[in-house]
Every structure is written in C-alpha cells, then in structure tokens.
Design a protein around this motif. Structure first.
Motif, PDB file in Angstrom:
ATOM      1  N   TYR A 297      24.601 -10.372 -32.122  1.00  0.00           N
ATOM      2  CA  TYR A 297      24.122 -11.282 -31.091  1.00  0.00           C
ATOM      3  C   TYR A 297      25.262 -11.600 -30.129  1.00  0.00           C
ATOM      4  CZ  TYR A 297      23.145 -15.978 -29.215  1.00  0.00           C
ATOM      5  OH  TYR A 297      23.001 -17.064 -28.402  1.00  0.00           O
ATOM      6  N   SER A 298      24.940 -11.672 -28.830  1.00  0.00           N
ATOM      7  CA  SER A 298      25.927 -12.092 -27.848  1.00  0.00           C
ATOM      8  C   SER A 298      25.193 -12.505 -26.570  1.00  0.00           C
ATOM      9  CB  SER A 298      26.930 -10.968 -27.557  1.00  0.00           C
ATOM     10  OG  SER A 298      28.001 -11.451 -26.771  1.00  0.00           O
ATOM     11  N   ARG A 299      25.963 -12.795 -25.519  1.00  0.00           N
ATOM     12  CA  ARG A 299      25.384 -13.189 -24.233  1.00  0.00           C
ATOM     13  C   ARG A 299      25.793 -12.159 -23.186  1.00  0.00           C
ATOM     14  NH1 ARG A 299      23.682 -18.490 -24.341  1.00  0.00           N
ATOM     15  NH2 ARG A 299      23.866 -18.682 -22.094  1.00  0.00           N
ATOM     16  N   PHE A 300      24.858 -11.864 -22.251  1.00  0.00           N
ATOM     17  CA  PHE A 300      25.076 -10.789 -21.293  1.00  0.00           C
ATOM     18  C   PHE A 300      24.655 -11.200 -19.889  1.00  0.00           C
ATOM     19  CE2 PHE A 300      24.615  -8.890 -25.413  1.00  0.00           C
ATOM     20  CZ  PHE A 300      25.551  -7.868 -25.440  1.00  0.00           C
ATOM     21  N   VAL A 301      25.404 -10.696 -18.905  1.00  0.00           N
ATOM     22  CA  VAL A 301      25.099 -10.890 -17.484  1.00  0.00           C
ATOM     23  C   VAL A 301      24.693  -9.540 -16.903  1.00  0.00           C
ATOM     24  CG1 VAL A 301      26.002 -11.569 -15.231  1.00  0.00           C
ATOM     25  CG2 VAL A 301      26.750 -12.775 -17.289  1.00  0.00           C
ATOM     26  N   THR A 302      23.630  -9.522 -16.121  1.00  0.00           N
ATOM     27  CA  THR A 302      23.226  -8.307 -15.414  1.00  0.00           C
ATOM     28  C   THR A 302      23.213  -8.580 -13.918  1.00  0.00           C
ATOM     29  OG1 THR A 302      20.892  -8.908 -15.763  1.00  0.00           O
ATOM     30  CG2 THR A 302      21.865  -7.287 -17.258  1.00  0.00           C
ATOM     31  N   LEU A 303      23.725  -7.626 -13.153  1.00  0.00           N
ATOM     32  CA  LEU A 303      23.739  -7.707 -11.694  1.00  0.00           C
ATOM     33  C   LEU A 303      23.380  -6.345 -11.125  1.00  0.00           C
ATOM     34  CD1 LEU A 303      27.125  -9.607 -11.101  1.00  0.00           C
ATOM     35  CD2 LEU A 303      24.829 -10.600 -11.023  1.00  0.00           C
ATOM     36  N   ARG A 304      22.731  -6.368  -9.975  1.00  0.00           N
ATOM     37  CA  ARG A 304      22.522  -5.139  -9.225  1.00  0.00           C
ATOM     38  C   ARG A 304      23.701  -4.998  -8.269  1.00  0.00           C
ATOM     39  NH1 ARG A 304      19.486  -1.392 -11.061  1.00  0.00           N
ATOM     40  NH2 ARG A 304      18.737  -0.705  -9.017  1.00  0.00           N
ATOM     41  N   ILE A 305      24.407  -3.874  -8.349  1.00  0.00           N
ATOM     42  CA  ILE A 305      25.602  -3.678  -7.530  1.00  0.00           C
ATOM     43  C   ILE A 305      25.581  -2.276  -6.912  1.00  0.00           C
ATOM     44  CG2 ILE A 305      26.954  -5.239  -8.978  1.00  0.00           C
ATOM     45  CD1 ILE A 305      28.368  -2.679 -10.063  1.00  0.00           C
ATOM     46  N   ARG A 306      26.551  -2.047  -6.024  1.00  0.00           N
ATOM     47  CA  ARG A 306      26.709  -0.738  -5.380  1.00  0.00           C
ATOM     48  C   ARG A 306      28.158  -0.289  -5.581  1.00  0.00           C
ATOM     49  NH1 ARG A 306      22.307   0.118  -2.002  1.00  0.00           N
ATOM     50  NH2 ARG A 306      21.059  -1.758  -1.579  1.00  0.00           N
ATOM     51  N   PRO A 307      28.422   0.568  -6.577  1.00  0.00           N
ATOM     52  CA  PRO A 307      29.795   1.019  -6.812  1.00  0.00           C
ATOM     53  C   PRO A 307      30.405   1.642  -5.568  1.00  0.00           C
ATOM     54  CG  PRO A 307      28.386   1.649  -8.639  1.00  0.00           C
ATOM     55  CD  PRO A 307      27.486   1.117  -7.570  1.00  0.00           C
ATOM     56  N   ALA A 308      31.661   1.302  -5.294  1.00  0.00           N
ATOM     57  CA  ALA A 308      32.362   1.818  -4.124  1.00  0.00           C
ATOM     58  C   ALA A 308      33.435   2.808  -4.575  1.00  0.00           C
ATOM     59  CB  ALA A 308      32.964   0.659  -3.329  1.00  0.00           C
ATOM     60  N   GLY A 309      34.310   3.174  -3.662  1.00  0.00           N
ATOM     61  CA  GLY A 309      35.368   4.126  -3.980  1.00  0.00           C
ATOM     62  C   GLY A 309      35.167   5.445  -3.265  1.00  0.00           C
ATOM     63  N   ARG A 310      36.250   6.198  -3.140  1.00  0.00           N
ATOM     64  CA  ARG A 310      36.220   7.447  -2.384  1.00  0.00           C
ATOM     65  C   ARG A 310      35.237   8.452  -2.966  1.00  0.00           C
ATOM     66  NH1 ARG A 310      41.790  10.464  -2.106  1.00  0.00           N
ATOM     67  NH2 ARG A 310      42.338   8.429  -1.220  1.00  0.00           N
ATOM     68  N   GLU A 311      35.251   8.623  -4.296  1.00  0.00           N
ATOM     69  CA  GLU A 311      34.387   9.616  -4.920  1.00  0.00           C
ATOM     70  C   GLU A 311      32.909   9.291  -4.690  1.00  0.00           C
ATOM     71  OE1 GLU A 311      36.752   7.994  -6.421  1.00  0.00           O
ATOM     72  OE2 GLU A 311      38.296   9.484  -6.887  1.00  0.00           O
ATOM     73  N   VAL A 312      32.563   8.009  -4.768  1.00  0.00           N
ATOM     74  CA  VAL A 312      31.172   7.616  -4.563  1.00  0.00           C
ATOM     75  C   VAL A 312      30.751   7.888  -3.120  1.00  0.00           C
ATOM     76  CG1 VAL A 312      29.534   5.702  -4.636  1.00  0.00           C
ATOM     77  CG2 VAL A 312      31.324   5.869  -6.360  1.00  0.00           C
ATOM     78  N   ARG A 313      31.599   7.548  -2.177  1.00  0.00           N
ATOM     79  CA  ARG A 313      31.261   7.749  -0.762  1.00  0.00           C
ATOM     80  C   ARG A 313      31.123   9.229  -0.432  1.00  0.00           C
ATOM     81  NH1 ARG A 313      31.601   3.160   2.132  1.00  0.00           N
ATOM     82  NH2 ARG A 313      32.718   1.380   1.207  1.00  0.00           N
ATOM     83  N   GLN A 314      31.940  10.060  -1.049  1.00  0.00           N
ATOM     84  CA  GLN A 314      31.857  11.496  -0.794  1.00  0.00           C
ATOM     85  C   GLN A 314      30.596  12.105  -1.388  1.00  0.00           C
ATOM     86  OE1 GLN A 314      35.535  12.970  -2.431  1.00  0.00           O
ATOM     87  NE2 GLN A 314      36.723  12.527  -0.583  1.00  0.00           N
ATOM     88  N   ALA A 315      30.031  11.463  -2.394  1.00  0.00           N
ATOM     89  CA  ALA A 315      28.863  12.013  -3.082  1.00  0.00           C
ATOM     90  C   ALA A 315      27.538  11.604  -2.448  1.00  0.00           C
ATOM     91  CB  ALA A 315      28.879  11.599  -4.549  1.00  0.00           C
TER      92      ALA A 315
END
Length: 205
Positions: free
Chosen positions: A85-103
C-alpha cells in the motif's frame, strides 16, 4: 520509449527525477511576426520543469492511496498477508528534451502519464514512472503495472536459487545454452503449475 512506440507497444517505465517536461495543458504559442527576418515558430512560452518539480507543484494532497497486491509477510490482508500500500500522484505531462522533439512532427509535444509514489511519511515523492497508456487508464492499473517489477525479480530469484541458473560451471556456449534452456523450461513448468492450482491450494514444491 521511442523504440517501444515504434513497435506499437505501450509502456510503463521508471524514470529519473530530473527528466524535463511541460504540463499536459501547455500549448505552443507563436509570437507576432515583425515583418523582418524569419517568421517565428510556435514554441512553449515557459521552460520545461523536472518531473519532480511538477509533482511537488501538485502538492501532497494530490496523492491518492492505492493497494496493488498482498505480499508474502503475515499481515491484515484478505489472505492473511501484508497489504502492499502507498500513495500516488498522477499527472498528464508532455516530456521535453532534444530526443523527444526530434521524434515528433510539429511543435506540440506528445502527452503521456506521469506516475509518482509519494508515501504518507515522506516529504517528497520517492519514485517516478512514465506511461503512454490511454488518458482514461485508472490509477490502480497504472500502479499495478508500475509495481509489476517485483514479479520479474521474484522469477529471477527463483531461477537462480531454486532452479540452478547460477550453478553452471562449464566453459562452452553449447553447455551454457543447454543449461539455461533447461532452467527456463523448469521455470515455465512451475509457473503453469501455480496458475493451474486453486487459490486456496499451496504452491508446489
């Protein structure tokens, strides 16, 4: 992650706390053209933040309790074992960085899930995962898949200690291949036996 997506496979993967990303609601903005030089291209107005900063910004109140399985130690679970058992946070995000932008084509970054474990007794999150599962995926599903690594570690420990994976002392490729194949078959047999038995039955020796 890009290789898995290229194969059409969904993922839930552990990540570093320093991975940069934009919030899910962020959108690229194009500045007004002055009439001289190159026309401006659309870009995000704010610099990306680390995933840890994004979760900390959401706050401890965003963490929700989740139980993903029962362990092997005695406890208060339904089967008499300790609840995981534990506690969790979920978020919708947009990963950044050079590799992501190139893809990606265009200025908009792809959106995905950020899952962070934030136990009640901790001042900050302790683990982070990314997942490209659909936006309507339940929190319990994300947590169960993120925590599935215990099964892999358990299988490896069983193969190494109980089925003799670490007992090979030969020096030839054929000998090693033969040994690993037999261990894998033995582990597959044990796994099928566990799946076939009733929940109340004991595990086979």
């Amino acid at each position: 992650r890009h290789g898995l997506q290229a194969q059409g496979l969904n993922y839930v993967v552990g990540i570093s706390t320093t991975l940069s990303a934009q919030p899910g609601q962020a959108v690229p903005v194009t500045e007004a053209y002055s009439g001289t030089g190159r026309p401006p291209v659309a870009k995000y107005p704010d610099k990306p933040q680390s995933v840890k900063q994004l979760v900390m910004g959401a706050g401890r109140k965003a963490a929700k309790p989740v139980q993903w399985r029962e362990g092997s130690r005695p406890g208060t679970g339904r089967s008499g074992f300790k609840r995981m058992y534990s506690r969790f946070v979920t978020l919708r995000i947009r990963p950044a960085g050079r590799e992501v932008r190139q893809a990606v084509d265009g200025p908009e970054l792809p959106e995905c899930w950020l899952l962070a474990e934030w136990p009640a007794g901790q001042t900050e999150p302790v683990q982070f995962w990314l997942s490209d599962l659909p936006a309507d995926t339940p929190l319990t599903t994300l947590v169960r898949l993120a925590k599935l690594r215990w099964r892999i570690e358990g299988d490896y420990r069983e193969m190494k200690q109980a089925l003799g994976l670490a007992h090979f002392e030969g020096r030839t490729w054929n000998g090693w291949h033969h040994h690993v194949t037999l261990v894998s078959v033995a582990h597959a047999f044990c796994t099928l036996q566990r799946l076939a038995r009733a929940p109340k039955d004991t595990a086979p020796a």
